[in-house]
Structures are given as C-alpha cells and as structure tokens.
Design a protein around this motif. Sequence first.
Motif, PDB file in Angstrom:
ATOM      1  N   THR A 170      21.320   3.035 -74.737  1.00  0.00           N
ATOM      2  CA  THR A 170      20.305   3.041 -75.790  1.00  0.00           C
ATOM      3  C   THR A 170      20.572   1.913 -76.786  1.00  0.00           C
ATOM      4  OG1 THR A 170      21.619   4.670 -77.016  1.00  0.00           O
ATOM      5  CG2 THR A 170      19.857   5.498 -75.610  1.00  0.00           C
ATOM      6  N   GLU A 210      16.784   6.242 -80.435  1.00  0.00           N
ATOM      7  CA  GLU A 210      16.557   6.395 -79.004  1.00  0.00           C
ATOM      8  C   GLU A 210      17.556   7.377 -78.397  1.00  0.00           C
ATOM      9  OE1 GLU A 210      16.010   3.658 -74.977  1.00  0.00           O
ATOM     10  OE2 GLU A 210      16.928   2.798 -76.763  1.00  0.00           O
ATOM     11  N   ALA A 211      18.812   7.303 -78.835  1.00  0.00           N
ATOM     12  CA  ALA A 211      19.837   8.222 -78.335  1.00  0.00           C
ATOM     13  C   ALA A 211      19.494   9.664 -78.688  1.00  0.00           C
ATOM     14  CB  ALA A 211      21.201   7.842 -78.906  1.00  0.00           C
TER      15      ALA A 211
END
Length: 246
Positions: free
Chosen positions: A205, A210-211
């Motif tokens: 990521t 996003e993670a």
Amino acid sequence: MLVAGADLEEINNLKKQLSSEFEMKDLGAAKQILGMRISRDEHEGTLKLSQAEYVRKVLQRFSMDDAKSVRTPLASHFRLSKEQSPKTEEEKDFMAKVPYASAIGSLMHAMTCTRPDISHAVGVVSRYMSNPGKLHWEAVKWILRYLRGTTERCLTFRRNELKLEGYVDSDFTGEVDYKRSTTGYVFTMASTAISWMSQLQKIVTISTTEAEYLALTESSKELIWLQGLLAELGFDQVMNVLHSDS
C-alpha cells in the motif's frame, strides 16, 4: 466428533441414526476435543475452552518448560527479516538441528484454537520457515516463554446479550523485507473471541488510508460470513458492530 443443536430431540434422533450405521459410543456432554478442554459452570453461566495441557506438552517437547516467562508474545526489539537467514556453513549446520517447523506447527494449533493473543507473533515467525536463522529461532523461543507464563489463559464464554463485535486495525509497511502492511482483526461474542486473524496484506500500500481500507475489507468479509453462520444456527437477529480507528 461433536453434535450440537437447539433441539435435544433432534440431537437424540441423529445419534440413533448414526449408531444404527456405525459402531459408536455416546460419551455425553463434550469434555475434550482436539486438545481443547471444555469445562462448564452452570451456576456462573460460563463455558471455558482451554489448551493448558497441550501447551505444557509443547513446552516440554521443546525443553522450554523451565524457561523464564515473558509478558509479551513478541518483544519490539525483534525486527525479523530474510537477511537474518543463515549465511555461513556453521550457521546452516546449527539451524539444521533446530526443530523450527515443528515448533511453528505446534504454535499454530494453539493459535488457531484458543490463543488469539499469539496470532501476530506466530504470523511473523512463520514467514521464515523455508530458511530460518538464529534470530528467528530466538523469536520462536520468546513466544514459548510467553506461553510459559500464560499457560492457563483460555477462552471464557458467558451468558449475556448476543452481540457480534469486530475490531480491526492495520500497521503501515511494518514488514521489513517487502514493506507490506499487516491486517489484524478479532470478533467477539458472549464476552470472548470467536474469530481472529493477523496476516500480511497481499499488495504494498502507498498510504495508511489504503492499508486501513484493505483491513476493513477483509474484516467485513469475515463479518458477513459470521452473520451467515449465525443465521444458519437460528440467530439471525444478532446485533453486529465493526470498530475501526481509521
């Protein structure tokens, strides 16, 4: 073999059908299965799943039953990577005699059944099974030392309002080798954990956002599966909540 159901008459009918086809014994209420001890307290309204006996056997098998206990599953100074794999013939000869894979397998069984507290630590050390080094083995022994001090820890289910709650989080590029992030979640019901996971994300990521989205996606899929399982068992009105700090 375990038989469970909401209707005792149906359970008895099933046992009669099975006994007519197979040679079997009815041992009554389950007390032990797959190395897990099952204990009930009707007065307190609790049911406990424990692997204390199994953990003791594991500690004894790897000569850690007299080791000094530690308070965390994996200390922060363990920054494990593939660069710590054996490089010299002496190191390779030493690690060839170490029962690394056997120890990981034993830890995984405890982690899968009743010990969510070692999920992350076992996930980290299992990455290096193909070529473990001395530091990787030290980390495995650290987990065993942690189990030495928490042998009696177990899952305790209590009678209360049925509510399915999930807790999810992720780190960001915590893996040393490929900079992947880790997803971790745990779902609880009846005051204890019923499903848990700590696993590297499949992609690298580029942001914490996003993670976190990836972690929420994986935990949401597990929540949907648990809802379906509970519905099959007749608990289709269970309240459910998923907590995230993102």
